[in-house]
Structures are given as structure tokens and as C-alpha cells.
Design a protein around this motif. Sequence first.
Motif, PDB file in Angstrom:
ATOM      1  N   ARG A 413       0.838  -1.195   0.000  1.00 50.73           N
ATOM      2  CA  ARG A 413       0.000   0.000   0.000  1.00 50.73           C
ATOM      3  C   ARG A 413       0.876   1.249   0.000  1.00 50.73           C
ATOM      4  O   ARG A 413       1.937   1.271   0.623  1.00 50.73           O
ATOM      5  N   PRO A 414       0.465   2.303  -0.671  1.00 46.86           N
ATOM      6  CA  PRO A 414       1.202   3.566  -0.563  1.00 46.86           C
ATOM      7  C   PRO A 414       1.145   4.095   0.863  1.00 46.86           C
ATOM      8  O   PRO A 414       0.131   3.976   1.555  1.00 46.86           O
ATOM      9  N   ASN A 415       2.254   4.698   1.291  1.00 48.70           N
ATOM     10  CA  ASN A 415       2.291   5.315   2.602  1.00 48.70           C
ATOM     11  C   ASN A 415       1.287   6.454   2.703  1.00 48.70           C
ATOM     12  O   ASN A 415       0.917   7.080   1.696  1.00 48.70           O
ATOM     13  N   VAL A 416       0.867   6.743   3.918  1.00 44.80           N
ATOM     14  CA  VAL A 416       0.029   7.909   4.148  1.00 44.80           C
ATOM     15  C   VAL A 416       0.767   9.145   3.633  1.00 44.80           C
ATOM     16  O   VAL A 416       1.941   9.351   3.920  1.00 44.80           O
ATOM     17  N   GLY A 417       0.087   9.934   2.841  1.00 43.58           N
ATOM     18  CA  GLY A 417       0.706  11.116   2.255  1.00 43.58           C
ATOM     19  C   GLY A 417       1.314  10.899   0.897  1.00 43.58           C
ATOM     20  O   GLY A 417       1.728  11.862   0.246  1.00 43.58           O
TER      21      GLY A 417
END
Length: 567
Positions: A413-417
Amino acid sequence: MKKLLLQSVVLLALTAFGQSLHAQNVINVTDASINAGDKVYWTSDNVYVLQGMVFVEDGAELWIDPGTVIKGAEGDGNNASGLVISQGGKIFAEGTASNPIIFTSVLDDMTGQLDYLDRGLWGGVVLLGHAPTNNGGIRQIEGVNEIVGAGDNRADYGGDDPDDNSGIMRYVSIRHTGKAVGDQAGNEIQGLTLGGVGRGTVIEYVESFASDDDGFEWFGGTVDAKYLVSAFNSDDAYDWDEGFNGRGQFWFVIQGTDAAGRMAEMDGAIGDEQNEPYTMPVVMNATYLGDGVNNTQTMEGDGSQGLIFRDNTGGTYANSIFGDFKGQPGSPALTIEDVSDPAAQDSRARLEAGDLKILNNYWFQFASGDDVNVLIPQEFVREALGSNLSGNQIKNPRLRGIGRERNNELDPRPNVGSDALNAADTGLYTDPWFTPVDYVGAFGTNNWMIGWTALSDLGYINNAATPTSIEDELANPAAPASIALSQNYPNPFNPTTTISYTLDSAQPVRLAVYDVTGRLIQVLVDGQQAAGVTQVRFNGANLASGIYIYRLETPSATLTQRMTLIK
């Protein structure tokens, strides 16, 4: 219903995904166990061992309960084990996120002793249908055709029915496949092989783990597929050919550091490459991770490109992520076949005709560097993509974890931000089959691989990181795109079962149960219902064993399903 002759050998087995120790019967299944017209049920209180190649023949149905484990016996060549759903046969393998159906090797004791290095231990699963190919006629799946012999059509695929239905595979993990089958060298079958499979077939949440060949391969057909995982397979993660024209969304790849081919090999045809239909599938929201940009091992396999398009294939990749790929020294991210003969059909022709589209994707961490002229070395490709490269960016999506060890660090998953969470070109979701999302890649904030994959079971993924997709959807419901009536669960049932239906808007609903003669048994729902998913319990305690019909009626749709009561 046909009853299998059982060879009962009681053993203690630790079943997958945290189930407790319990005694199970081991049932040996041979080619004689399922014949044309049979309806056969495999249940989770048994382990089924495929002794050789087992065929679900024309008119036969194989129903597999959630949590059932099927194992391929040892054997080589014409004695290799596997499961083939022949033309006209059907498989109904519907697991759940917490209780998947697992195909694996007889050498797998389900305690995690096997890993992705344990490839090629049995054949694999093959689905064959009547959907079109560009072969100009019927072909047979290689290797399997040698097992059945001349004049036997159980290895046939292809036809003229794009809506052909081979059944359902949902929440299914297929492990340790790729054994050579038949009497010729090199006739491996993939984790899941699909020959001429039609769009009436449901393929969702299916994993191919540790195949000694491709993870998935399509030979023509029109079947659609969502939520696929191709993990640590020794050749191509995904391979399409022969006029495949299905749709795909949410496809994931991770390659091992020891052996791998291309992240995706896109072929158009064998023989006459000008035959139609041209191969032009559409794939949205893929995340393909290679062998690791810093991989220090010498790779085995044909990893000479990240992605290759050839043999006159077209197709579309959009809103996707490709990267963390070393491959062979100097491997480019992308190659499109360019044949020197101007009269020849090649994938360059499809690109320049607008039939091959590469739209709005992230490319990151290739060993060849981040210079677009190296990543995409063919000038005609860069010219076709245009000044903004059709929205493609050489940009790191900042994924949370891309480790390949059993240390709970794989989290794609892409990191937060991360910009990737809001980078999708939502205007590309013009086909209502696709789920519109804001992110590029196969994952947003939810890791839908948790709970049912070998990656989850064997400790690659941090299972505490996020709920499964089904739980996430129930916690955060969104208005569905269409009306649907699901298969009841469990099915067969005794005496109770759950019927689920989905409404795209608030509307009057009538849900009723009938016997096979059309006699009304019970009205379950009759009145105004809200949009979303509704589950209704049905109790057949006062009914005789048999097949029953349940029917959903709304102002805009009438849908029916069959269910089986067995006492």
C-alpha cells in the motif's frame, strides 16, 4: 449427486489460517471420480488428493466448500497431477477471506515448512471454455493433450461464445505448481491456466504462489478477473496470448530474488499474427514488483524486460505501478516489438493504431536507472506516448514495505501522504465493470491480500495492518453500481443458509423461494429496501432434500439462483 468412493485415512492436520487441529479424511481422487453430467461436492472436513490429472468433464459440476484443501500427488509427465475443468464442465470454488480454498502439493503439511523455493511439486489448475481465440479453430492445452491422447477432446479450448461460463473461483490460493506434464519436455502448466474461458466465469481473489512456470496465463478468451496475486513464480507473473480480450483490475505481482521472468509478458497470437480478434485486454490498478532493484543474486529466468508487448498484441495498462525490478543486466522497463518487415504485423503497429495504451502509471526503482531514454529505450514508444508520456511518471509511489522475506514486512500500500493515493485518472473508468478508485496501483489504504493468501499465511504480510476487503466494505459501505443476487452460503446447506443481494438504490424488493416445479415455498422479503447489501436467513428444516430456486424481483431487474438442500 454422485458419491465418491472414499478411502478414509484419519490424520491430524493443522489446517491453514489459524484453524485448530482436527481429524480429517484423506480422499484420493482419480480421473474416474468425476464423469460427464456428475455433480460432485468437496467439503472442508476432507483433504482431497489428486492422483494424476483429474477432469471435470462436459456437463459435470465440481462444488468446493470454503476451507477445503486439495493436494496434488507426486508424479511426472503423463502421471503428473492437476485439475482440469474441460469445456462444458464447471467449478464452483467459493472460499472466503478468512476461509479460503487451497490447492497445494501433497508434500505440504500446511504448517509452513514449504516456501517459494519449493516450486514445481504438482501440475496446476486449468480452466477450458468455448470463448473465442484467434487460432482459427479449436486448440488443445499443451501437455494435457498428451495425457488424454489423440481423439480425446477434454483438453480442447476455444469457440464462439464470449459469454461462456466455466463457474466461479473466488478466494482460492494455488501453490507450488508448474510440474512438467505430458510426454514432451517443457510442457509446464501455470498456477492457473485459462484457455478460451468466457466472461460468464467469475475469477476474483485468486493467488498463484511459487509456480515453476507462469503465475497466470490466458490463451484467448474473454474472462474478467479482479484481485489476482502472482507471487514468487519462476517465469512470467502474467502472460496473455491468442486473442485474450478480458478485463482485469487490482492485480499484484511480487517476484523472488532467485528466479523470475518478466513481470508481464503480453503476446498476441501464435502462427498467423494477423488473425482476429486481436489481443486487446484492459488492465487497471496493477502493482507489479520485480525481483528487487538491489538484488545481489544471479537471476534465473527470462527477466530481460519488465514488461514486453509482442506478436501483434494490443491492450491497455492504466492507473498502475511498476518497479523494484533488476532483472537481467540492463533490462529496460518496457519493450514493444518492432519487426523490421514493413508488411508484418507487430505490437508497434498496435501502438501506433491506438490499440496499445499505457496510461497514467508510476514507474520506479529500475536497475537501469530513472532516465526515460533508458527505461523506455525505443524512440517510437516515447513518441507514441507523447510529450507527457500519456501521464506516465518516473516517480516513487512510496510503498509501505516491499520485502521478500518471511518477516511481516510486505505491505504494497502507498504510505500515508503518498501522491499515489490520489493519482488515478478517474476519467479512464468509463466501463462500469471497473471499480472507480482515486489511487494508482492495486492497493489504496486497504490490503485485500490479508487472510486468504499464502503471502498472508506464511508471514510475508503483516496481517494486523488492515482488515480484509470484505470487512472494510461492510465497515465503509458505498453505493453499489448495480443490482446483484449472490450465491447462497453455505451451498449445499442443511438446514439453514444465507442469501445476499445488493441494490444500487432504494426500491421495492420481493425475494422468494420456489421448488423446481415453480411452487412457491416462502416469501422472504416483500417491501421497500435501502441501497446496499442485505442478508436474509432461510431455514429449510421442513423441506425435503433437493434443489430450490430463489428469485429477486425489483422494478428494474429479476434475478434467480439455485441452491441445494442436503439432509
